[in-house]
Design a protein around this motif. Structure first.
Motif, PDB file in Angstrom:
ATOM      1  N   PRO A   1      18.385   8.120  -5.436  1.00 55.05           N
ATOM      2  CA  PRO A   1      18.476   6.681  -5.704  1.00 55.05           C
ATOM      3  C   PRO A   1      18.836   5.897  -4.441  1.00 55.05           C
ATOM      4  CG  PRO A   1      19.683   7.954  -7.341  1.00 55.05           C
ATOM      5  CD  PRO A   1      19.335   8.896  -6.227  1.00 55.05           C
ATOM      6  N   ALA A   2      18.432   4.643  -4.393  1.00 53.84           N
ATOM      7  CA  ALA A   2      18.762   3.795  -3.253  1.00 53.84           C
ATOM      8  C   ALA A   2      20.273   3.673  -3.104  1.00 53.84           C
ATOM      9  CB  ALA A   2      18.139   2.412  -3.439  1.00 53.84           C
ATOM     10  N   GLY A   3      20.747   3.835  -1.883  1.00 54.70           N
ATOM     11  CA  GLY A   3      22.172   3.723  -1.603  1.00 54.70           C
ATOM     12  C   GLY A   3      22.935   5.028  -1.683  1.00 54.70           C
ATOM     13  N   GLU A   4      22.308   6.085  -2.225  1.00 52.01           N
ATOM     14  CA  GLU A   4      22.966   7.387  -2.302  1.00 52.01           C
ATOM     15  C   GLU A   4      22.935   8.079  -0.936  1.00 52.01           C
ATOM     16  OE1 GLU A   4      24.573   8.871  -4.915  1.00 52.01           O
ATOM     17  OE2 GLU A   4      24.383   6.914  -5.898  1.00 52.01           O
ATOM     18  N   THR A   5      23.799   9.077  -0.780  1.00 49.37           N
ATOM     19  CA  THR A   5      23.884   9.823   0.471  1.00 49.37           C
ATOM     20  C   THR A   5      23.169  11.156   0.349  1.00 49.37           C
ATOM     21  OG1 THR A   5      25.974   8.801   1.123  1.00 49.37           O
ATOM     22  CG2 THR A   5      25.449  10.917   2.127  1.00 49.37           C
ATOM     23  N   ILE A   6      22.345  11.475   1.324  1.00 47.72           N
ATOM     24  CA  ILE A   6      21.700  12.781   1.384  1.00 47.72           C
ATOM     25  C   ILE A   6      22.611  13.705   2.188  1.00 47.72           C
ATOM     26  CG2 ILE A   6      20.337  12.100   3.401  1.00 47.72           C
ATOM     27  CD1 ILE A   6      18.149  13.959   2.446  1.00 47.72           C
ATOM     28  N   THR A   7      22.855  14.918   1.672  1.00 44.40           N
ATOM     29  CA  THR A   7      23.780  15.852   2.312  1.00 44.40           C
ATOM     30  C   THR A   7      23.113  17.210   2.444  1.00 44.40           C
ATOM     31  OG1 THR A   7      25.674  14.699   1.341  1.00 44.40           O
ATOM     32  CG2 THR A   7      26.055  16.916   2.186  1.00 44.40           C
ATOM     33  N   ILE A   8      23.180  17.776   3.655  1.00 44.65           N
ATOM     34  CA  ILE A   8      22.616  19.100   3.928  1.00 44.65           C
ATOM     35  C   ILE A   8      23.711  19.955   4.567  1.00 44.65           C
ATOM     36  CG2 ILE A   8      20.828  20.392   5.160  1.00 44.65           C
ATOM     37  CD1 ILE A   8      19.226  17.760   5.288  1.00 44.65           C
ATOM     38  N   GLU A   9      24.095  21.025   3.893  1.00 46.86           N
ATOM     39  CA  GLU A   9      25.102  21.948   4.439  1.00 46.86           C
ATOM     40  C   GLU A   9      24.387  23.190   4.979  1.00 46.86           C
ATOM     41  OE1 GLU A   9      28.938  24.670   3.053  1.00 46.86           O
ATOM     42  OE2 GLU A   9      28.141  23.122   1.702  1.00 46.86           O
TER      43      GLU A   9
ATOM     44  N   GLY B   1       0.809  -1.209   0.000  1.00 43.92           N
ATOM     45  CA  GLY B   1       0.000   0.000   0.000  1.00 43.92           C
ATOM     46  C   GLY B   1       0.840   1.256   0.000  1.00 43.92           C
ATOM     47  N   GLU B   2       0.234   2.366  -0.446  1.00 42.67           N
ATOM     48  CA  GLU B   2       0.872   3.676  -0.381  1.00 42.67           C
ATOM     49  C   GLU B   2       0.807   4.178   1.051  1.00 42.67           C
ATOM     50  OE1 GLU B   2      -1.190   6.150  -3.095  1.00 42.67           O
ATOM     51  OE2 GLU B   2      -0.453   5.112  -4.893  1.00 42.67           O
ATOM     52  N   GLY B   3       1.890   4.762   1.523  1.00 38.77           N
ATOM     53  CA  GLY B   3       1.939   5.217   2.904  1.00 38.77           C
ATOM     54  C   GLY B   3       1.754   4.079   3.884  1.00 38.77           C
ATOM     55  N   ALA B   4       2.266   2.889   3.530  1.00 44.22           N
ATOM     56  CA  ALA B   4       2.063   1.707   4.361  1.00 44.22           C
ATOM     57  C   ALA B   4       2.694   1.860   5.732  1.00 44.22           C
ATOM     58  CB  ALA B   4       2.633   0.478   3.657  1.00 44.22           C
ATOM     59  N   GLN B   5       3.711   2.671   5.840  1.00 48.06           N
ATOM     60  CA  GLN B   5       4.386   2.866   7.119  1.00 48.06           C
ATOM     61  C   GLN B   5       4.910   4.291   7.198  1.00 48.06           C
ATOM     62  OE1 GLN B   5       6.348  -0.632   8.289  1.00 48.06           O
ATOM     63  NE2 GLN B   5       7.844   0.361   9.574  1.00 48.06           N
ATOM     64  N   THR B   6       4.847   4.881   8.381  1.00 51.77           N
ATOM     65  CA  THR B   6       5.346   6.236   8.603  1.00 51.77           C
ATOM     66  C   THR B   6       6.264   6.221   9.814  1.00 51.77           C
ATOM     67  OG1 THR B   6       3.256   7.129   7.750  1.00 51.77           O
ATOM     68  CG2 THR B   6       4.709   8.649   8.918  1.00 51.77           C
ATOM     69  N   LEU B   7       7.509   6.601   9.604  1.00 53.24           N
ATOM     70  CA  LEU B   7       8.506   6.599  10.670  1.00 53.24           C
ATOM     71  C   LEU B   7       9.036   8.008  10.881  1.00 53.24           C
ATOM     72  CD1 LEU B   7      10.579   3.425   9.680  1.00 53.24           C
ATOM     73  CD2 LEU B   7       8.713   3.576  11.351  1.00 53.24           C
ATOM     74  N   LEU B   8       9.280   8.345  12.136  1.00 54.95           N
ATOM     75  CA  LEU B   8       9.875   9.631  12.485  1.00 54.95           C
ATOM     76  C   LEU B   8      11.148   9.367  13.282  1.00 54.95           C
ATOM     77  CD1 LEU B   8       9.692  12.715  12.534  1.00 54.95           C
ATOM     78  CD2 LEU B   8       8.276  12.535  14.590  1.00 54.95           C
ATOM     79  N   VAL B   9      12.261   9.889  12.785  1.00 53.98           N
ATOM     80  CA  VAL B   9      13.568   9.716  13.428  1.00 53.98           C
ATOM     81  C   VAL B   9      14.040  11.078  13.900  1.00 53.98           C
ATOM     82  CG1 VAL B   9      15.932   8.889  13.142  1.00 53.98           C
ATOM     83  CG2 VAL B   9      14.060   7.807  11.852  1.00 53.98           C
ATOM     84  N   ARG B  10      14.392  11.173  15.181  1.00 56.14           N
ATOM     85  CA  ARG B  10      14.847  12.438  15.763  1.00 56.14           C
ATOM     86  C   ARG B  10      16.209  12.256  16.414  1.00 56.14           C
ATOM     87  NH1 ARG B  10       9.369  14.242  19.030  1.00 56.14           N
ATOM     88  NH2 ARG B  10       8.327  15.333  17.332  1.00 56.14           N
ATOM     89  N   TYR B  11      17.035  13.310  16.310  1.00 60.37           N
ATOM     90  CA  TYR B  11      18.323  13.276  16.992  1.00 60.37           C
ATOM     91  C   TYR B  11      18.881  14.695  17.069  1.00 60.37           C
ATOM     92  CZ  TYR B  11      19.746  12.999  12.044  1.00 60.37           C
ATOM     93  OH  TYR B  11      19.880  13.219  10.697  1.00 60.37           O
ATOM     94  N   LEU B  12      19.865  14.868  17.915  1.00 59.76           N
ATOM     95  CA  LEU B  12      20.548  16.153  18.105  1.00 59.76           C
ATOM     96  C   LEU B  12      21.952  16.073  17.529  1.00 59.76           C
ATOM     97  CD1 LEU B  12      19.578  17.039  21.789  1.00 59.76           C
ATOM     98  CD2 LEU B  12      18.792  18.218  19.733  1.00 59.76           C
ATOM     99  N   LEU B  13      22.422  17.216  17.003  1.00 60.58           N
ATOM    100  CA  LEU B  13      23.799  17.342  16.533  1.00 60.58           C
ATOM    101  C   LEU B  13      24.370  18.666  17.035  1.00 60.58           C
ATOM    102  CD1 LEU B  13      23.393  16.291  12.786  1.00 60.58           C
ATOM    103  CD2 LEU B  13      24.550  14.959  14.564  1.00 60.58           C
ATOM    104  N   PRO B  14      25.652  18.697  17.381  1.00 58.55           N
ATOM    105  CA  PRO B  14      26.278  19.990  17.696  1.00 58.55           C
ATOM    106  C   PRO B  14      26.215  20.890  16.466  1.00 58.55           C
ATOM    107  CG  PRO B  14      27.669  18.160  18.395  1.00 58.55           C
ATOM    108  CD  PRO B  14      26.583  17.567  17.550  1.00 58.55           C
ATOM    109  N   TYR B  15      25.835  22.163  16.672  1.00 55.09           N
ATOM    110  CA  TYR B  15      25.678  23.050  15.527  1.00 55.09           C
ATOM    111  C   TYR B  15      26.824  24.048  15.420  1.00 55.09           C
ATOM    112  CZ  TYR B  15      24.178  26.450  12.178  1.00 55.09           C
ATOM    113  OH  TYR B  15      24.158  27.270  11.076  1.00 55.09           O
ATOM    114  N   LYS B  16      27.277  24.239  14.177  1.00 56.49           N
ATOM    115  CA  LYS B  16      28.177  25.338  13.853  1.00 56.49           C
ATOM    116  C   LYS B  16      27.967  25.671  12.382  1.00 56.49           C
ATOM    117  CE  LYS B  16      32.232  22.503  12.701  1.00 56.49           C
ATOM    118  NZ  LYS B  16      33.674  22.278  12.986  1.00 56.49           N
ATOM    119  N   SER B  17      28.158  26.938  12.040  1.00 57.52           N
ATOM    120  CA  SER B  17      27.988  27.356  10.656  1.00 57.52           C
ATOM    121  C   SER B  17      28.948  26.601   9.746  1.00 57.52           C
ATOM    122  CB  SER B  17      28.237  28.863  10.523  1.00 57.52           C
ATOM    123  OG  SER B  17      28.049  29.295   9.190  1.00 57.52           O
ATOM    124  N   GLY B  18      28.429  26.101   8.643  1.00 57.33           N
ATOM    125  CA  GLY B  18      29.242  25.331   7.716  1.00 57.33           C
ATOM    126  C   GLY B  18      29.181  23.837   7.947  1.00 57.33           C
TER     127      GLY B  18
END
Length: 392
Positions: free
Chosen positions: A264-272, A193-210
């Motif tokens: 694509p599956a196996g690729e890395t998501i990157t957010i700067e 089914g569409e939307g068969a499962q909904t997961l929410l993942v939360r975590y903290l990271l130290p923040y600095k510009s860049g």
């Protein structure tokens, strides 16, 4: 009480199209407080049909039929008898199991960022599709070894997993996640089914510009979005494309939002991230995060992304799941006693009833420990009771 009622249906295999003869079917009845009051069993005939006859039953009981197949539990939808409709058709569809993840994809990945002076909280919402006609039980074939895998950065702190069985406003702690060689895995099988499962993942990271937030995605991801307060921090790297600022919910605050392409599956998501967050303070002068209504942002961001990329199929899915608590039950007075007779539950209640049934199935199949099961079931019951109290 309703003098006599019939609850019937057919058990069929959604993978092969075959009916299931000589299969045991159970019927459970629940009160509005979701306390189990009746349990019946029968066996399907040669054509896969089953039937239960009930007598002198209260009109507010809720019925769910279920059957086991391949070591997994499957159930019908929830429904109620009424004096006008004293017969219910409650079919049960079961599916074969598969360890092939080919049918699994992430319809949408939403990332919500919230800042304090030196930390960023990352909330990632995965809306998961199973486009196949089998139940995905993980690549090992054993759900207890993990099914859907997610990854987080190595520096992640205060890791938290939540799961939604129905409306996106009803997330519950998922303390049964399993650590794997490449991340974490949910042990619950994913049904078609569409939307068969909904997961929410939360975590903290130290923040600095860049700084960069990066981790792999294990399944094809159709669309992705980032939402963060318009408070001094921006997303600096491609392929993220900034959209018009938006305001969500009742807040007058505006939020920056970015849309990304398919991953694509196996690729890395990157957010700067670049910039210094402007930390707001509460009435006592203490620093607090810019925004803590994460669920509101996730829902708002989902609607925003759908408008941007034209995801009509998921929009219809969310419309079906949207908040409809204002719609009261249709009540018909009982002539002699003045007790109202309920012919059907509200859609919001239906979602919670089905969520409890799914939770029961997960516990009975051995994929949840009893403490987590009881805690989550109690939370769902409280939400259900609150809806019924309001509706009445």
């Amino acid at each position: 009480p309703i003098p006599a009622g019939i609850i019937q249906g057919t058990v069929d295999n959604g993978t092969t199209g075959e009916v299931l003869p000589k299969t045991e079917v159970g019927l459970r009845a629940f009160t509005p407080d979701f306390e189990e009051t009746l349990t019946l069993t029968t066996t399907t005939d040669v054509d896969g049909n089953f039937r239960f006859d009930v007598t002198d039953v209260p009109p507010n009981w809720i019925y769910i039929a279920g059957a086991s197949f391949g070591g997994l539990n499957f159930s019908s939808g929830a429904n109620q008898l009424s004096r006008d409709t004293a017969s219910l058709d409650m079919p049960i569809t079961v599916y074969d199991k598969t360890s092939d993840p080919a049918g699994i994809n992430i319809a949408q990945l939403h990332v919500v960022l919230e800042f304090t002076q030196d930390m960023v909280q990352v909330s990632q919402l995965y809306v998961i599709n199973n486009v196949g006609n089998t139940v995905f039980v993980g690549t090992s074939g054993d759900p207890t070894q993990g099914v859907i895998e997610v990854a987080v950065p190595k520096e992640a702190q205060n890791l938290e997993f939540l799961r939604s069985f129905g409306t996106m406003q009803s997330f519950l702690p998922a303390n049964d996640f399993i650590q794997t060689e490449r991340g974490w895995a949910d042990p619950l099988p994913v049904r078609p089914g569409e939307g068969a499962q909904t997961l929410l993942v939360r975590y903290l990271l130290p923040y600095k510009s860049g700084m960069t937030i990066a981790h792999p995605i294990f399944y094809l991801t159709s669309t992705s979005t980032i939402i963060l307060p318009d408070a001094g921090v921006s997303v600096a790297n491609t392929p993220w494309v900034e959209q018009e600022p938006q305001a969500f919910g009742q807040s007058n605050s505006t939020f920056r939002n970015y849309v990304g392409p398919s991953v694509p599956a196996g690729e890395t998501i990157t957010i700067e991230l670049k910039g210094r967050p402007e930390v707001v303070t509460d009435t006592a002068g203490a620093a607090v995060v810019n925004r803590d209504q994460t669920t509101e942002l996730l829902i708002g961001g989902g609607a925003l992304l759908l408008a941007a990329v034209g995801g009509i199929f998921l929009w219809r899915f969310w419309q079906k799941r949207s908040a409809v608590d204002d719609e009261a039950w249709e009540e018909e007075p009982q002539a002699e006693t003045g007790v109202s007779e309920t012919s059907e539950t509200s859609p919001a209640a239906d979602e919670l009833i089905q969520a409890i049934a799914n939770l029961d199935d997960a516990f009975e199949s051995g994929t949840m420990d009893e403490a987590a099961y009881q805690a989550q079931r109690d939370q769902l019951k409280q939400q259900l009771t609150a809806i019924w109290t309001t509706d009445h």
